[in-house]
Scaffold this motif. Structure first.
Motif, PDB file in Angstrom:
ATOM      1  N   THR A 182       0.840  -1.194   0.000  1.00  0.00           N
ATOM      2  CA  THR A 182       0.000   0.000   0.000  1.00  0.00           C
ATOM      3  C   THR A 182       0.878   1.247   0.000  1.00  0.00           C
ATOM      4  OG1 THR A 182      -0.111   0.100   2.423  1.00  0.00           O
ATOM      5  CG2 THR A 182      -1.852  -1.145   1.286  1.00  0.00           C
ATOM      6  N   SER A 183       0.332   2.328  -0.540  1.00  0.00           N
ATOM      7  CA  SER A 183       1.087   3.579  -0.544  1.00  0.00           C
ATOM      8  C   SER A 183       1.188   4.163   0.857  1.00  0.00           C
ATOM      9  CB  SER A 183       0.424   4.588  -1.490  1.00  0.00           C
ATOM     10  OG  SER A 183      -0.890   4.896  -1.057  1.00  0.00           O
ATOM     11  N   ILE A 184       0.176   3.911   1.711  1.00  0.00           N
ATOM     12  CA  ILE A 184       0.217   4.490   3.057  1.00  0.00           C
ATOM     13  C   ILE A 184       1.393   3.920   3.843  1.00  0.00           C
ATOM     14  CG2 ILE A 184      -1.372   2.792   4.061  1.00  0.00           C
ATOM     15  CD1 ILE A 184      -1.115   6.532   4.966  1.00  0.00           C
ATOM     16  N   LYS A 185       1.717   2.643   3.645  1.00  0.00           N
ATOM     17  CA  LYS A 185       2.867   2.064   4.338  1.00  0.00           C
ATOM     18  C   LYS A 185       4.156   2.726   3.867  1.00  0.00           C
ATOM     19  CE  LYS A 185       5.326  -2.240   5.306  1.00  0.00           C
ATOM     20  NZ  LYS A 185       5.349  -3.718   5.147  1.00  0.00           N
ATOM     21  N   GLN A 186       4.280   2.937   2.554  1.00  0.00           N
ATOM     22  CA  GLN A 186       5.466   3.613   2.021  1.00  0.00           C
ATOM     23  C   GLN A 186       5.585   5.029   2.573  1.00  0.00           C
ATOM     24  OE1 GLN A 186       4.681   2.239  -2.398  1.00  0.00           O
ATOM     25  NE2 GLN A 186       6.735   3.089  -2.241  1.00  0.00           N
ATOM     26  N   ARG A 187       4.457   5.720   2.650  1.00  0.00           N
ATOM     27  CA  ARG A 187       4.479   7.108   3.122  1.00  0.00           C
ATOM     28  C   ARG A 187       4.862   7.180   4.598  1.00  0.00           C
ATOM     29  NH1 ARG A 187       2.528  10.190  -0.963  1.00  0.00           N
ATOM     30  NH2 ARG A 187       0.966   9.297  -2.370  1.00  0.00           N
ATOM     31  N   ILE A 188       4.357   6.239   5.389  1.00  0.00           N
ATOM     32  CA  ILE A 188       4.665   6.241   6.822  1.00  0.00           C
ATOM     33  C   ILE A 188       6.147   5.937   7.049  1.00  0.00           C
ATOM     34  CG2 ILE A 188       4.264   5.012   8.992  1.00  0.00           C
ATOM     35  CD1 ILE A 188       1.331   4.721   8.142  1.00  0.00           C
ATOM     36  N   LEU A 189       6.679   4.950   6.331  1.00  0.00           N
ATOM     37  CA  LEU A 189       8.094   4.611   6.478  1.00  0.00           C
ATOM     38  C   LEU A 189       8.981   5.795   6.097  1.00  0.00           C
ATOM     39  CD1 LEU A 189       8.143   0.948   5.063  1.00  0.00           C
ATOM     40  CD2 LEU A 189       8.300   1.670   7.451  1.00  0.00           C
ATOM     41  N   SER A 190       8.614   6.503   5.039  1.00  0.00           N
ATOM     42  CA  SER A 190       9.395   7.664   4.623  1.00  0.00           C
ATOM     43  C   SER A 190       9.228   8.823   5.597  1.00  0.00           C
ATOM     44  CB  SER A 190       8.976   8.104   3.214  1.00  0.00           C
ATOM     45  OG  SER A 190       9.295   7.123   2.258  1.00  0.00           O
TER      46      SER A 190
END
Length: 209
Positions: free
Chosen positions: A82-90
């Protein structure tokens, strides 16, 4: 040669044709690996035009919350693919993913290219929405609402309904009732399926005199 070029030009601007072609390749490869035949995808590809900020926020959150809704993950940061996981990690490193369209804040002039929300507001919104989905308490709304809901003038109970039913409630055009009717005029349509749901779920409440 000109006719062939025109045919491919038409196809390459047709997202339905592209998805049908892509789906066929994936289905054939999957059936070959599993040594079986038949349909691979559960349903047909659907294309929906998101006409305004409300529709964009609702659809983004709906997609990001799919793993939680399907009970495949407990939190947004553990929702694989999911994009939300990528955004949170970044975000943990004070960055935004370079492979995703960035959040550029609330609308302003001139508006930079990107999503018209603040990153922290959107993460807060998805986290809050995920809690509602996990606990399955449709009538229990936390008093601490994400500020993005207030700015977009979306009722929190209607928002939780959207998180569960976005694809089933809307067909082609999605946005406020005004946005949908304006798009219909531009497209030469007198009516579009789902406009009443847009008015009920995405249109701002009437002003109190």
């Amino acid at each position: 040669m000109f006719e062939i070029a025109e045919t491919w030009k038409t196809r390459l601007t047709d997202i339905s044709w592209f998805m049908r072609y892509l789906n066929e390749v994936i289905a054939r490869e999957s059936n070959r690996e599993d040594q079986c035949s038949g349909r691979f995808w559960e349903g047909r590809f659907k294309s929906q035009a998101l006409l305004d900020e409300k529709a964009l926020a609702a659809f983004m959150a709906y997609v990001d919350l799919n793993p939680i809704h399907a009970k495949m993950a407990e939190t947004p940061e553990t929702s694989d693919h999911t994009s939300i996981k990528q955004r949170i990690l970044s975000a943990k490193q004070a960055q935004q993913p370079t492979t995703l369209l960035p959040f550029v804040g609330n609308p302003k002039e001139p508006m930079p290219t990107g999503l018209p929300f603040r990153l922290e507001d959107y993460i807060d919104l998805v986290d809050w929405s995920g809690r509602c989905l996990r606990n399955d308490k449709r009538g229990a709304i936390n008093e601490k609402l994400p500020p993005i809901l207030d700015r977009l003038q979306i009722d929190p109970k209607q928002w939780t309904y959207l998180n569960r039913n976005f694809e089933s409630r809307f067909k082609s055009l999605v946005g406020t009732g005004h946005s949908v009717r304006t798009a219909c005029e531009q497209l030469g349509k007198s009516w579009v399926h789902g406009v009443r749901e847009c008015e009920r779920l995405l249109s701002p409440p009437p002003a109190i005199p």
